[in-house]
Design a protein around this motif. Sequence first.
Motif, PDB file in Angstrom:
ATOM      1  N   THR A  25      12.445  -9.807   4.340  1.00 10.52           N
ATOM      2  CA  THR A  25      11.370  -9.529   3.410  1.00 10.52           C
ATOM      3  C   THR A  25      10.712  -8.182   3.687  1.00 10.52           C
ATOM      4  O   THR A  25      10.410  -7.848   4.825  1.00 10.52           O
ATOM      5  CB  THR A  25      10.298 -10.636   3.475  1.00 10.52           C
ATOM      6  OG1 THR A  25      10.927 -11.887   3.247  1.00 10.52           O
ATOM      7  CG2 THR A  25       9.214 -10.416   2.448  1.00 10.52           C
ATOM      8  N   VAL A  26      10.479  -7.423   2.611  1.00 11.40           N
ATOM      9  CA  VAL A  26       9.746  -6.163   2.661  1.00 11.40           C
ATOM     10  C   VAL A  26       8.708  -6.193   1.544  1.00 11.40           C
ATOM     11  O   VAL A  26       9.032  -6.550   0.411  1.00 11.40           O
ATOM     12  CB  VAL A  26      10.680  -4.941   2.464  1.00 11.40           C
ATOM     13  CG1 VAL A  26       9.892  -3.643   2.653  1.00 11.40           C
ATOM     14  CG2 VAL A  26      11.862  -4.996   3.416  1.00 11.40           C
ATOM     15  N   GLU A  27       7.482  -5.841   1.856  1.00 12.12           N
ATOM     16  CA  GLU A  27       6.426  -5.764   0.850  1.00 12.12           C
ATOM     17  C   GLU A  27       5.713  -4.417   0.991  1.00 12.12           C
ATOM     18  O   GLU A  27       5.709  -3.819   2.079  1.00 12.12           O
ATOM     19  CB  GLU A  27       5.403  -6.898   1.025  1.00 12.12           C
ATOM     20  CG  GLU A  27       5.970  -8.292   0.855  1.00 12.12           C
ATOM     21  CD  GLU A  27       6.240  -8.625  -0.598  1.00 12.12           C
ATOM     22  OE1 GLU A  27       5.750  -7.895  -1.484  1.00 12.12           O
ATOM     23  OE2 GLU A  27       6.933  -9.628  -0.842  1.00 12.12           O
ATOM     24  N   THR A  28       5.118  -3.940  -0.073  1.00 15.94           N
ATOM     25  CA  THR A  28       4.331  -2.708  -0.021  1.00 15.94           C
ATOM     26  C   THR A  28       3.000  -2.941  -0.719  1.00 15.94           C
ATOM     27  O   THR A  28       2.878  -3.808  -1.587  1.00 15.94           O
ATOM     28  CB  THR A  28       5.062  -1.534  -0.703  1.00 15.94           C
ATOM     29  OG1 THR A  28       5.268  -1.834  -2.081  1.00 15.94           O
ATOM     30  CG2 THR A  28       6.394  -1.253  -0.023  1.00 15.94           C
ATOM     31  N   MET A  29       2.001  -2.170  -0.336  1.00 17.56           N
ATOM     32  CA  MET A  29       0.715  -2.209  -0.999  1.00 17.56           C
ATOM     33  C   MET A  29       0.028  -0.857  -0.846  1.00 17.56           C
ATOM     34  O   MET A  29       0.399  -0.052   0.019  1.00 17.56           O
ATOM     35  CB  MET A  29      -0.180  -3.322  -0.432  1.00 17.56           C
ATOM     36  CG  MET A  29      -0.668  -3.089   0.989  1.00 17.56           C
ATOM     37  SD  MET A  29      -1.992  -4.227   1.478  1.00 17.56           S
ATOM     38  CE  MET A  29      -1.112  -5.762   1.494  1.00 17.56           C
ATOM     39  N   THR A  30      -0.946  -0.597  -1.678  1.00 18.29           N
ATOM     40  CA  THR A  30      -1.744   0.626  -1.585  1.00 18.29           C
ATOM     41  C   THR A  30      -3.004   0.342  -0.788  1.00 18.29           C
ATOM     42  O   THR A  30      -3.369  -0.817  -0.541  1.00 18.29           O
ATOM     43  CB  THR A  30      -2.138   1.122  -2.984  1.00 18.29           C
ATOM     44  OG1 THR A  30      -3.005   0.143  -3.584  1.00 18.29           O
ATOM     45  CG2 THR A  30      -0.915   1.345  -3.862  1.00 18.29           C
ATOM     46  N   PHE A  31      -3.700   1.399  -0.403  1.00 15.78           N
ATOM     47  CA  PHE A  31      -4.979   1.212   0.272  1.00 15.78           C
ATOM     48  C   PHE A  31      -6.005   0.574  -0.668  1.00 15.78           C
ATOM     49  O   PHE A  31      -6.901  -0.140  -0.214  1.00 15.78           O
ATOM     50  CB  PHE A  31      -5.501   2.545   0.824  1.00 15.78           C
ATOM     51  CG  PHE A  31      -4.926   2.883   2.174  1.00 15.78           C
ATOM     52  CD1 PHE A  31      -5.359   2.223   3.310  1.00 15.78           C
ATOM     53  CD2 PHE A  31      -3.953   3.865   2.302  1.00 15.78           C
ATOM     54  CE1 PHE A  31      -4.824   2.516   4.557  1.00 15.78           C
ATOM     55  CE2 PHE A  31      -3.415   4.174   3.543  1.00 15.78           C
ATOM     56  CZ  PHE A  31      -3.850   3.500   4.673  1.00 15.78           C
ATOM     57  N   ASP A  32      -5.874   0.825  -1.967  1.00 18.32           N
ATOM     58  CA  ASP A  32      -6.754   0.149  -2.927  1.00 18.32           C
ATOM     59  C   ASP A  32      -6.570  -1.367  -2.840  1.00 18.32           C
ATOM     60  O   ASP A  32      -7.549  -2.125  -2.858  1.00 18.32           O
ATOM     61  CB  ASP A  32      -6.460   0.617  -4.352  1.00 18.32           C
ATOM     62  CG  ASP A  32      -7.132   1.943  -4.687  1.00 18.32           C
ATOM     63  OD1 ASP A  32      -8.103   2.299  -3.978  1.00 18.32           O
ATOM     64  OD2 ASP A  32      -6.701   2.607  -5.636  1.00 18.32           O
ATOM     65  N   GLN A  33      -5.333  -1.805  -2.759  1.00 15.11           N
ATOM     66  CA  GLN A  33      -5.073  -3.237  -2.638  1.00 15.11           C
ATOM     67  C   GLN A  33      -5.582  -3.785  -1.310  1.00 15.11           C
ATOM     68  O   GLN A  33      -6.122  -4.896  -1.248  1.00 15.11           O
ATOM     69  CB  GLN A  33      -3.569  -3.501  -2.779  1.00 15.11           C
ATOM     70  CG  GLN A  33      -3.042  -3.256  -4.182  1.00 15.11           C
ATOM     71  CD  GLN A  33      -1.529  -3.345  -4.252  1.00 15.11           C
ATOM     72  OE1 GLN A  33      -0.823  -2.659  -3.517  1.00 15.11           O
ATOM     73  NE2 GLN A  33      -1.017  -4.192  -5.138  1.00 15.11           N
ATOM     74  N   LEU A  34      -5.414  -3.015  -0.242  1.00 11.52           N
ATOM     75  CA  LEU A  34      -5.927  -3.443   1.058  1.00 11.52           C
ATOM     76  C   LEU A  34      -7.436  -3.607   1.024  1.00 11.52           C
ATOM     77  O   LEU A  34      -7.988  -4.569   1.567  1.00 11.52           O
ATOM     78  CB  LEU A  34      -5.530  -2.427   2.140  1.00 11.52           C
ATOM     79  CG  LEU A  34      -6.037  -2.732   3.555  1.00 11.52           C
ATOM     80  CD1 LEU A  34      -5.422  -4.029   4.084  1.00 11.52           C
ATOM     81  CD2 LEU A  34      -5.729  -1.572   4.506  1.00 11.52           C
ATOM     82  N   ARG A  35      -8.119  -2.669   0.359  1.00 12.03           N
ATOM     83  CA  ARG A  35      -9.581  -2.758   0.270  1.00 12.03           C
ATOM     84  C   ARG A  35     -10.021  -4.044  -0.429  1.00 12.03           C
ATOM     85  O   ARG A  35     -11.042  -4.640  -0.064  1.00 12.03           O
ATOM     86  CB  ARG A  35     -10.132  -1.534  -0.467  1.00 12.03           C
ATOM     87  CG  ARG A  35     -10.320  -0.313   0.409  1.00 12.03           C
ATOM     88  CD  ARG A  35     -11.012   0.822  -0.334  1.00 12.03           C
ATOM     89  NE  ARG A  35     -10.073   1.533  -1.208  1.00 12.03           N
ATOM     90  CZ  ARG A  35      -9.321   2.562  -0.807  1.00 12.03           C
ATOM     91  NH1 ARG A  35      -9.390   2.987   0.435  1.00 12.03           N
ATOM     92  NH2 ARG A  35      -8.500   3.163  -1.652  1.00 12.03           N
ATOM     93  N   SER A  36      -9.258  -4.477  -1.423  1.00  9.80           N
ATOM     94  CA  SER A  36      -9.634  -5.687  -2.150  1.00  9.80           C
ATOM     95  C   SER A  36      -9.399  -6.948  -1.329  1.00  9.80           C
ATOM     96  O   SER A  36      -9.973  -8.001  -1.629  1.00  9.80           O
ATOM     97  CB  SER A  36      -8.838  -5.777  -3.456  1.00  9.80           C
ATOM     98  OG  SER A  36      -7.469  -6.061  -3.200  1.00  9.80           O
TER      99      SER A  36
END
Length: 273
Positions: free
Chosen positions: A18-29
Amino acid sequence: MSRIKQMTFELTGRGTSTVETMTFDQLRSMNDGGTQRADFHVVALVDGGRGSVTIDFRRYPLERRSAVWIAPGSVHQWDDFGDLVGHLILFVPTAPVTAATRELVSATDLVAWWRVSAEQWPLIDVARTHLVLETERASGSDSSELPAILLSAFVTRLRRPDQGAHPTNPVFRAFRASVEANFRRHHDVGYYAGVLGYSARTLSRAAYQATGRSAKAYIVDRIVLEAKRLLAHDRLSAASCAAALGFPDASNFSVFFRKTTGLRPGAWQTATT
């Protein structure tokens, strides 16, 4: 349960590639402001903004072209990331598809932070962008082959500062793996020498060549790191830490911890609150 902690369970439960990605905007939420300890790797690339992250009790500055590598089991906290722009790549330890990249991510003492050079950044950025696009495309499908392949390319292209000097001594690799599996129960070099079939002197020589520390010091450092993680993140008592780390009682553990850190467990725990 915070969204990040929930994602820990989701990611580790989806399979071995499994590999997932996210932005810092998503991390902030998702971020709840507390410490996190995941069972997967988190690699972050910063495109802009300023902030900081604490990984295993050391704080690192974040700015454009900063790279962060949070290994499984590390206690970390996003201290200041209000205007950071970039991506985070999350993957389980078995996700890379090549032997070389699996070996790279298997180390227990990965460099946690560095600044990517201006020359390397465009190449890393392309590898990251391709990985993000394919990960988003594969979301919700059963196919994870291409993201895993692109992850291996990304890890290779990223080139951590320690990547070229990664220990290749098979004696140290075997010792490191055995310590990681058994340090909670066995604290003496003699045990590892017997299990692995080497003399204690051979293990110490291999450990010193790879890390600049003796085999005994390597074991002690690993126990201390885990004790700090348990005290800070899990908020365990000295007695509970002693039981978790193979010490006969809380007093014995407290003496060990104070000798190696200069503080009693309770005092250190209070200082990291």
